[in-house]
Design a protein around this motif. Structure first.
Motif, PDB file in Angstrom:
ATOM      1  N   LYS A 131       0.836  -1.204   0.000  1.00 54.24           N
ATOM      2  CA  LYS A 131       0.000   0.000   0.000  1.00 54.24           C
ATOM      3  C   LYS A 131       0.870   1.253   0.000  1.00 54.24           C
ATOM      4  O   LYS A 131       0.627   2.196  -0.758  1.00 54.24           O
ATOM      5  N   GLU A 132       1.908   1.272   0.853  1.00 59.49           N
ATOM      6  CA  GLU A 132       2.831   2.417   0.897  1.00 59.49           C
ATOM      7  C   GLU A 132       3.517   2.605  -0.455  1.00 59.49           C
ATOM      8  O   GLU A 132       3.681   3.734  -0.920  1.00 59.49           O
ATOM      9  N   GLN A 135       1.011   4.070  -2.920  1.00 58.57           N
ATOM     10  CA  GLN A 135       0.747   5.475  -2.609  1.00 58.57           C
ATOM     11  C   GLN A 135       1.921   6.361  -3.021  1.00 58.57           C
ATOM     12  O   GLN A 135       1.726   7.512  -3.407  1.00 58.57           O
TER      13      GLN A 135
END
Length: 165
Positions: A131-132, A135
């Protein structure tokens, strides 16, 4: 000539595109096997003489230099590739979270889906890293200031009469 230079020359000397693709596919299979071994024994730091480690992992010393090039940014202390030769003592002290991130960045699904990751990073932590990573790749454009809107500097003037000149 350093091992890294030999690795670069080895890649360059692949004649046709077909030869190059065969070479890369064979190398990527060897690379996956090395990662599987390293991840399976993640509690042990890989350390030794470059030529011995290459032999242990079933690679030529030039191919092992290519492997080190790929993992280098995931090490806690990077290896100087230009000084790498067969007698160089190599220590692969891996930051596993950074390695997972770099595998995502390289889009190497065949590496970040290796089952041995289950013993190193939890599924939740891998999902967080993914997810990081995703993003970090999103581009956010700032809101465009209209020329007749108040200037964001706080002067009270219109943007066109202040910072927009």
């Amino acid at each position: 000539m350093s091992l890294y230079q030999q690795w670069e020359k080895l890649i360059e000397t692949q004649g046709t595109k077909e030869d190059y693709n065969k070479f890369i596919q064979a190398y990527l299979q060897k690379e996956k096997e090395v990662y599987e071994q390293i991840l399976a024994n993640h509690t042990q730091t890989v350390s030794g003489i470059c030529s011995e480690l290459a032999q242990k992992f079933g690679m030529s010393t030039a191919e092992f230099a290519g492997f080190i090039d790929g993992i280098n940014t995931s090490l806690k202390e990077e290896i100087n590739l230009e000084e790498l030769n067969e007698d160089t003592h190599v220590t692969l002290d891996i930051d596993y979270e950074k390695l997972y991130w770099n595998m995502l960045d390289a889009q190497a699904e065949w590496l970040y889906t290796i089952p041995a990751w289950d013993n190193i990073l939890t599924k939740e932590r891998r999902d967080e890293i993914t997810k990081e990573y995703k993003q970090s790749k999103i581009v956010v454009k700032p809101k465009k200031i209209g020329r007749n809107e108040p200037c964001p500097c706080g002067s009270g003037l219109k943007y066109k009469k202040c910072c927009g000149k």
